[in-house]
Design a protein around this motif. Structure first.
Motif, PDB file in Angstrom:
ATOM      1  N   GLN A 161       0.825  -1.204   0.000  1.00  0.00           N
ATOM      2  CA  GLN A 161       0.000   0.000   0.000  1.00  0.00           C
ATOM      3  C   GLN A 161       0.864   1.261   0.000  1.00  0.00           C
ATOM      4  O   GLN A 161       0.584   2.229  -0.721  1.00  0.00           O
ATOM      5  CB  GLN A 161      -0.921   0.003   1.228  1.00  0.00           C
ATOM      6  CG  GLN A 161      -2.014  -1.058   1.189  1.00  0.00           C
ATOM      7  CD  GLN A 161      -2.765  -1.140   2.511  1.00  0.00           C
ATOM      8  OE1 GLN A 161      -2.229  -0.842   3.580  1.00  0.00           O
ATOM      9  NE2 GLN A 161      -4.033  -1.553   2.435  1.00  0.00           N
ATOM     10  N   GLU A 192       1.121   4.084  -3.055  1.00  0.00           N
ATOM     11  CA  GLU A 192       0.787   5.481  -2.780  1.00  0.00           C
ATOM     12  C   GLU A 192       1.973   6.396  -3.070  1.00  0.00           C
ATOM     13  O   GLU A 192       1.834   7.447  -3.724  1.00  0.00           O
ATOM     14  CB  GLU A 192       0.356   5.633  -1.328  1.00  0.00           C
ATOM     15  CG  GLU A 192       0.033   7.081  -0.951  1.00  0.00           C
ATOM     16  CD  GLU A 192      -0.284   7.250   0.517  1.00  0.00           C
ATOM     17  OE1 GLU A 192      -1.486   7.323   0.853  1.00  0.00           O
ATOM     18  OE2 GLU A 192       0.664   7.308   1.337  1.00  0.00           O
ATOM     19  N   SER A 209       2.958   6.523  -6.881  1.00  0.00           N
ATOM     20  CA  SER A 209       1.928   7.228  -7.657  1.00  0.00           C
ATOM     21  C   SER A 209       2.035   8.737  -7.452  1.00  0.00           C
ATOM     22  O   SER A 209       1.962   9.518  -8.417  1.00  0.00           O
ATOM     23  CB  SER A 209       0.538   6.734  -7.247  1.00  0.00           C
ATOM     24  OG  SER A 209      -0.476   7.478  -7.893  1.00  0.00           O
ATOM     25  N   MET A 246       0.299  11.935   0.136  1.00  0.00           N
ATOM     26  CA  MET A 246       0.538  10.574   0.641  1.00  0.00           C
ATOM     27  C   MET A 246      -0.078  10.431   2.029  1.00  0.00           C
ATOM     28  O   MET A 246       0.632  10.349   3.030  1.00  0.00           O
ATOM     29  CB  MET A 246       2.040  10.286   0.696  1.00  0.00           C
ATOM     30  CG  MET A 246       2.782  10.489  -0.603  1.00  0.00           C
ATOM     31  SD  MET A 246       4.584  10.277  -0.372  1.00  0.00           S
ATOM     32  CE  MET A 246       5.202  10.820  -1.954  1.00  0.00           C
ATOM     33  N   ASP A 285      -3.318   3.443   9.373  1.00  0.00           N
ATOM     34  CA  ASP A 285      -4.157   4.514   8.826  1.00  0.00           C
ATOM     35  C   ASP A 285      -4.918   5.274   9.919  1.00  0.00           C
ATOM     36  O   ASP A 285      -5.913   5.934   9.650  1.00  0.00           O
ATOM     37  CB  ASP A 285      -5.137   3.950   7.799  1.00  0.00           C
ATOM     38  CG  ASP A 285      -6.091   2.913   8.402  1.00  0.00           C
ATOM     39  OD1 ASP A 285      -5.916   2.535   9.576  1.00  0.00           O
ATOM     40  OD2 ASP A 285      -7.010   2.471   7.674  1.00  0.00           O
TER      41      ASP A 285
END
Length: 522
Positions: free
Chosen positions: A352, A356, A359, A376, A444
């Protein structure tokens, strides 16, 4: 700070000042009490004496006691270091007193600290009183109930030991703000070059030995980065060479030894570390080498120091302390802990993060920039979660300026003027009444609505949502530390899809050995 974005001009480690000669003075400077005069104004306004705040909670007497003089502090010290360990020391007393606020003795006690008695705060509601400089004094309390000899800092009380009411505090903190602002454009490129060297070395060691120790290599990368980014100097090209990290480690040991356990036989460790101070003259030559390096590398900062009314000598000792103790020391402790937490989280999180990060970099022209990192959210949350679980400075102190009412979640407690207040931050930032799954690493946690919890991330001697100023004691390099921690995660997952580790312990945190680095495949 009002958001999770970095206020980049305030990227600052904790530093301090130099002198006119190229050779530092190791003399001891006698610091006299400060008296007010028309030309010697405090850096903050004098606060009027106020009565304790009213509270709606029941007022309890602070539970606990200090035991028999001399014997009680030694008993608590033995519990803290050997019989229980820090975590159990605090937890067992919470259970005993049914309170997150209580009385105890904190190490080292006799004969290093004349008064080890503290009021302990172990929850997220009471802990922040330690940041309120209208209520607590921070003079000479950076390391706790004792202060290391100023012979270890050129005879000066450096910024970390100054209260904001002292005139030098504002000058020295402004100097750090100047340094970080003036060198801000060098942080990202110099971090990349220094940590590319680190990862290349780790890959080579893995290829030849099947595993690679992260600690020493990371320390060298951190020192090289700080010297390059903040002072435009490559240590390897100076007389200091590659000795910086080892010299700093010994110097820091002489300051923190009373708070450490090195795994020596208990009688020997008690005698050498916890009963008497290590003599400062043993590190005088090592410190001189560090001082000479910083004096020769920091001319532009020393010029600014003189403009602010700080001698070049005092400024250099402060710069050395802020760079080596505060910034390098923080990276030395926190970076392995962050690698530990992310490594244990496993491949799913790694994938993950890689997706992120890559990208966001691609959509920002292929370069690592501040704007790219703001895109991010998971990466930023991971860094904050690591700072929540493994704050690099777990112990914080303050002395009550007046009679106070301190509230926990369940009760209120009267603390008298002059009493020492102590907080163990890992308990406050893992308060189950504030955080769900408080003991777990939740990557998260601070994404989206979770950002509202950032006010409870306290690693910087203040809430993450607030900003360092000359009037407070929040870490001058708060935003700098967050930035370099983000950069480590970004550099790691631009280069690798995943990694595997083995974990051990050290006197200052985690000991990490890399067993696998899987190069990027997408």
């Amino acid at each position: 700070m009002a958001s999770t974005s970095l206020a980049f001009p305030f990227l600052q480690p904790k530093f301090q000042a130099p002198r006119k000669s190229s050779k530092p003075s190791m003399r001891r400077i006698v610091v006299h009490p400060i008296s007010a005069s028309a030309s010697d104004k405090p850096s903050v306004s004098v606060q009027p004496v106020a009565p304790p705040e009213p509270t709606k909670l029941p007022i309890r007497k602070v539970p606990g006691n200090y035991g028999v003089p001399f014997i009680g502090p030694i008993k608590d010290r033995l519990d803290y270091f050997y019989k229980q360990g820090a975590e159990e020391f605090f937890k067992s007393r919470v259970q005993k007193y049914q309170s997150t606020v209580y009385r105890a003795n904190m190490p080292p006690g006799p004969f290093i600290a004349s008064d080890p008695r503290v009021v302990v705060l172990l929850d997220g509601k009471s802990f922040p009183v330690l940041f309120d400089v209208t209520k607590v004094e921070k003079r000479d309390l950076f390391t706790g109930t004792y202060m290391p000899s100023t012979e270890l800092t050129g005879g000066y009380r450096v910024l970390s030991y100054l209260d904001p009411s002292e005139p030098s505090h504002g000058k020295l903190k402004r100097l750090l703000f100047f340094l970080l602002k003036s060198r801000r454009d060098h942080v990202i490129p110099d971090f990349h070059s220094s940590y590319a060297e680190l990862f290349e070395g780790l890959e080579n060691e893995l290829a030849t030995k099947g595993k690679a120790a992260f600690g020493d290599a990371s320390d060298q990368a951190a020192f090289n980065f700080l010297a390059r980014a903040l002072y435009d100097t490559n240590p390897a090209e100076t007389k200091l060479g590659l000795d910086g990290p080892s010299l700093v480690a010994i110097w820091v040991l002489f300051q923190l030894a009373p708070q450490l356990s090195l795994g020596l036989p208990v009688p020997l460790e008690e005698l050498l570390l916890h009963t008497f101070r290590l003599p400062s003259f043993l590190v005088k030559a090592d410190y001189q080498r560090l001082y000479d390096f910083f004096y020769q590398s920091s001319g532009f900062v020393l010029d600014e120091a003189e403009r602010l009314g700080v001698s070049r000598d005092e400024a250099c000792h402060n710069l050395l302390f802020a760079t080596c103790f505060n910034s390098f020391g923080g990276m030395k402790i926190f970076f392995p802990n962050m690698i530990k937490l992310i490594g244990r989280a496993g491949v799913k999180l790694h994938t993950q993060l890689a997706l992120e990060i890559r990208s966001a970099i691609k959509s920002n022209g292929g370069k690592v920039t501040m704007a790219a990192m703001e895109q991010m959210p998971l990466m930023k949350s991971v860094v904050y979660e690591c700072l929540r679980i493994e704050p690099p400075v777990p112990l914080q102190y303050g002395r009550a300026k007046r009679d106070l009412i301190i509230e926990s979640h369940d009760a209120a407690f009267k603390v008298k003027e002059g009493e020492m207040i102590f907080g163990y931050q890992p308990f406050a930032t893992k308060d189950p009444k504030i955080f769900d799954k408080a003991e777990e690493f939740v990557p998260d946690r601070f994404v989206g609505e979770g950002e509202r919890l950032l006010k409870h991330v306290l690693w910087s001697n203040g809430p993450e949502t607030e900003t360092p100023t000359v009037e407070n004691k929040q870490c001058a390099g708060k935003d700098f530390v967050v930035l370099v921690s983000r950069l480590l995660v970004v550099e790691l997952f631009l280069r690798y899809d995943s990694f595997e580790i083995e974990m051990g312990t050290s006197a200052l945190g985690a000991s990490i050995t890399l067993t696998s680095l899987k190069r990027a495949t997408f």
